[in-house]
Scaffold this motif. Sequence first.
Motif, PDB file in Angstrom:
ATOM      1  N   MET A   8      62.180  32.923  76.292  1.00  0.00           N
ATOM      2  CA  MET A   8      62.209  34.385  76.312  1.00  0.00           C
ATOM      3  C   MET A   8      61.207  34.996  75.332  1.00  0.00           C
ATOM      4  SD  MET A   8      64.186  35.071  78.732  1.00  0.00           S
ATOM      5  CE  MET A   8      64.230  36.833  78.543  1.00  0.00           C
ATOM      6  N   GLN A   9      60.563  34.170  74.533  1.00  0.00           N
ATOM      7  CA  GLN A   9      59.558  34.674  73.620  1.00  0.00           C
ATOM      8  C   GLN A   9      58.372  35.200  74.431  1.00  0.00           C
ATOM      9  OE1 GLN A   9      60.894  31.601  73.477  1.00  0.00           O
ATOM     10  NE2 GLN A   9      61.844  31.389  71.488  1.00  0.00           N
ATOM     11  N   LYS A  10      57.591  36.050  73.819  1.00  0.00           N
ATOM     12  CA  LYS A  10      56.374  36.607  74.419  1.00  0.00           C
ATOM     13  C   LYS A  10      56.666  37.538  75.587  1.00  0.00           C
ATOM     14  CE  LYS A  10      53.683  32.662  72.959  1.00  0.00           C
ATOM     15  NZ  LYS A  10      52.837  31.555  73.329  1.00  0.00           N
ATOM     16  N   HIS A  11      57.873  38.080  75.655  1.00  0.00           N
ATOM     17  CA  HIS A  11      58.197  39.047  76.705  1.00  0.00           C
ATOM     18  C   HIS A  11      58.559  40.408  76.118  1.00  0.00           C
ATOM     19  CE1 HIS A  11      58.853  35.258  78.991  1.00  0.00           C
ATOM     20  NE2 HIS A  11      58.285  35.964  79.932  1.00  0.00           N
ATOM     21  N   GLY A  12      58.360  40.592  74.809  1.00  0.00           N
ATOM     22  CA  GLY A  12      58.660  41.857  74.171  1.00  0.00           C
ATOM     23  C   GLY A  12      60.126  42.062  73.859  1.00  0.00           C
ATOM     24  N   ARG A  13      60.933  41.044  74.047  1.00  0.00           N
ATOM     25  CA  ARG A  13      62.373  41.179  73.827  1.00  0.00           C
ATOM     26  C   ARG A  13      62.732  41.352  72.344  1.00  0.00           C
ATOM     27  NH1 ARG A  13      62.485  41.937  78.769  1.00  0.00           N
ATOM     28  NH2 ARG A  13      63.284  40.435  80.250  1.00  0.00           N
ATOM     29  N   GLY A  14      62.000  40.696  71.466  1.00  0.00           N
ATOM     30  CA  GLY A  14      62.277  40.825  70.040  1.00  0.00           C
ATOM     31  C   GLY A  14      62.120  42.258  69.570  1.00  0.00           C
ATOM     32  N   SER A  15      61.044  42.915  70.000  1.00  0.00           N
ATOM     33  CA  SER A  15      60.840  44.305  69.584  1.00  0.00           C
ATOM     34  C   SER A  15      61.881  45.221  70.213  1.00  0.00           C
ATOM     35  CB  SER A  15      59.430  44.778  69.928  1.00  0.00           C
ATOM     36  OG  SER A  15      59.179  44.672  71.305  1.00  0.00           O
ATOM     37  N   GLU A  16      62.321  44.922  71.436  1.00  0.00           N
ATOM     38  CA  GLU A  16      63.386  45.708  72.077  1.00  0.00           C
ATOM     39  C   GLU A  16      64.700  45.559  71.320  1.00  0.00           C
ATOM     40  OE1 GLU A  16      63.701  44.412  76.123  1.00  0.00           O
ATOM     41  OE2 GLU A  16      61.713  45.179  76.651  1.00  0.00           O
ATOM     42  N   LEU A  17      65.039  44.337  70.928  1.00  0.00           N
ATOM     43  CA  LEU A  17      66.264  44.099  70.169  1.00  0.00           C
ATOM     44  C   LEU A  17      66.218  44.779  68.812  1.00  0.00           C
ATOM     45  CD1 LEU A  17      66.883  40.335  70.970  1.00  0.00           C
ATOM     46  CD2 LEU A  17      68.331  42.251  71.635  1.00  0.00           C
ATOM     47  N   LEU A  18      65.081  44.707  68.148  1.00  0.00           N
ATOM     48  CA  LEU A  18      64.944  45.332  66.839  1.00  0.00           C
ATOM     49  C   LEU A  18      65.059  46.849  66.949  1.00  0.00           C
ATOM     50  CD1 LEU A  18      64.464  45.031  63.833  1.00  0.00           C
ATOM     51  CD2 LEU A  18      62.010  44.902  64.306  1.00  0.00           C
ATOM     52  N   ALA A  19      64.412  47.443  67.937  1.00  0.00           N
ATOM     53  CA  ALA A  19      64.496  48.895  68.136  1.00  0.00           C
ATOM     54  C   ALA A  19      65.930  49.314  68.449  1.00  0.00           C
ATOM     55  CB  ALA A  19      63.556  49.326  69.260  1.00  0.00           C
ATOM     56  N   GLN A  44      55.265  32.890  62.401  1.00  0.00           N
ATOM     57  CA  GLN A  44      54.225  33.900  62.582  1.00  0.00           C
ATOM     58  C   GLN A  44      54.572  34.958  63.633  1.00  0.00           C
ATOM     59  OE1 GLN A  44      51.727  34.397  60.448  1.00  0.00           O
ATOM     60  NE2 GLN A  44      52.758  32.739  59.348  1.00  0.00           N
ATOM     61  N   PRO A  45      55.205  34.622  64.756  1.00  0.00           N
ATOM     62  CA  PRO A  45      55.565  35.677  65.710  1.00  0.00           C
ATOM     63  C   PRO A  45      56.488  36.734  65.093  1.00  0.00           C
ATOM     64  CG  PRO A  45      55.673  33.546  66.789  1.00  0.00           C
ATOM     65  CD  PRO A  45      55.474  33.277  65.313  1.00  0.00           C
ATOM     66  N   SER A  46      57.438  36.308  64.266  1.00  0.00           N
ATOM     67  CA  SER A  46      58.331  37.280  63.621  1.00  0.00           C
ATOM     68  C   SER A  46      57.581  38.118  62.599  1.00  0.00           C
ATOM     69  CB  SER A  46      59.523  36.574  62.966  1.00  0.00           C
ATOM     70  OG  SER A  46      60.395  36.080  63.954  1.00  0.00           O
ATOM     71  N   HIS A  47      56.673  37.504  61.857  1.00  0.00           N
ATOM     72  CA  HIS A  47      55.870  38.270  60.907  1.00  0.00           C
ATOM     73  C   HIS A  47      55.071  39.345  61.648  1.00  0.00           C
ATOM     74  CE1 HIS A  47      56.644  36.002  57.223  1.00  0.00           C
ATOM     75  NE2 HIS A  47      56.573  34.906  57.957  1.00  0.00           N
ATOM     76  N   ARG A  48      54.457  38.971  62.768  1.00  0.00           N
ATOM     77  CA  ARG A  48      53.685  39.942  63.549  1.00  0.00           C
ATOM     78  C   ARG A  48      54.580  41.063  64.080  1.00  0.00           C
ATOM     79  NH1 ARG A  48      51.085  35.191  65.128  1.00  0.00           N
ATOM     80  NH2 ARG A  48      52.303  35.032  67.041  1.00  0.00           N
ATOM     81  N   LEU A  49      55.795  40.711  64.512  1.00  0.00           N
ATOM     82  CA  LEU A  49      56.730  41.711  65.026  1.00  0.00           C
ATOM     83  C   LEU A  49      57.037  42.758  63.964  1.00  0.00           C
ATOM     84  CD1 LEU A  49      58.927  42.915  66.907  1.00  0.00           C
ATOM     85  CD2 LEU A  49      60.485  41.195  65.961  1.00  0.00           C
ATOM     86  N   PHE A  50      57.460  42.345  62.786  1.00  0.00           N
ATOM     87  CA  PHE A  50      57.845  43.300  61.757  1.00  0.00           C
ATOM     88  C   PHE A  50      56.656  44.132  61.281  1.00  0.00           C
ATOM     89  CE2 PHE A  50      61.550  40.529  61.611  1.00  0.00           C
ATOM     90  CZ  PHE A  50      62.558  41.488  61.631  1.00  0.00           C
ATOM     91  N   LEU A  51      55.485  43.531  61.180  1.00  0.00           N
ATOM     92  CA  LEU A  51      54.304  44.305  60.801  1.00  0.00           C
ATOM     93  C   LEU A  51      53.951  45.326  61.878  1.00  0.00           C
ATOM     94  CD1 LEU A  51      52.076  41.520  59.226  1.00  0.00           C
ATOM     95  CD2 LEU A  51      53.200  43.426  58.043  1.00  0.00           C
ATOM     96  N   ALA A  52      54.114  44.958  63.135  1.00  0.00           N
ATOM     97  CA  ALA A  52      53.766  45.851  64.252  1.00  0.00           C
ATOM     98  C   ALA A  52      54.656  47.088  64.326  1.00  0.00           C
ATOM     99  CB  ALA A  52      53.831  45.083  65.574  1.00  0.00           C
ATOM    100  N   VAL A  53      55.870  46.992  63.778  1.00  0.00           N
ATOM    101  CA  VAL A  53      56.795  48.132  63.858  1.00  0.00           C
ATOM    102  C   VAL A  53      57.018  48.761  62.482  1.00  0.00           C
ATOM    103  CG1 VAL A  53      57.881  47.414  66.013  1.00  0.00           C
ATOM    104  CG2 VAL A  53      58.829  46.607  63.857  1.00  0.00           C
ATOM    105  N   ASP A  54      55.975  48.693  61.652  1.00  0.00           N
ATOM    106  CA  ASP A  54      55.904  49.450  60.400  1.00  0.00           C
ATOM    107  C   ASP A  54      56.833  49.006  59.277  1.00  0.00           C
ATOM    108  OD1 ASP A  54      53.874  51.032  61.476  1.00  0.00           O
ATOM    109  OD2 ASP A  54      55.337  52.390  62.381  1.00  0.00           O
ATOM    110  N   TYR A  55      57.232  47.756  59.259  1.00  0.00           N
ATOM    111  CA  TYR A  55      57.972  47.243  58.106  1.00  0.00           C
ATOM    112  C   TYR A  55      56.954  46.889  57.022  1.00  0.00           C
ATOM    113  CZ  TYR A  55      62.499  46.876  60.422  1.00  0.00           C
ATOM    114  OH  TYR A  55      63.689  47.159  61.037  1.00  0.00           O
TER     115      TYR A  55
END
Length: 70
Positions: A8-19, A44-55
């Motif tokens: 399920m990675q690389k489908h944008g689900r992490g950012s949806e769950l975080l939002a 690294q994918p999690s680091h990129r996620l949090f940086l992408a959403v302004d953490y």
Amino acid sequence: MIYLSPGMQKHGRGSELLASAEQWLRNMRSDITIIRAEVLADNQPSHRLFLAVDYARDSTSYFKKVLQYD
């Protein structure tokens, strides 16, 4: 914690769950004003996620002030 099922990675689900989690906090726990996320150093994918959403990054921790909407 945000965990995705294998494949399920690389489908944008992490950012949806975080939002969704941030929205729930705004609606249900307005007393919480800062989110702290711990990320494994080599994830690294999690680091990129949090940086992408302004953490803001502090080593392997990220912080974000939860804004309240009227």
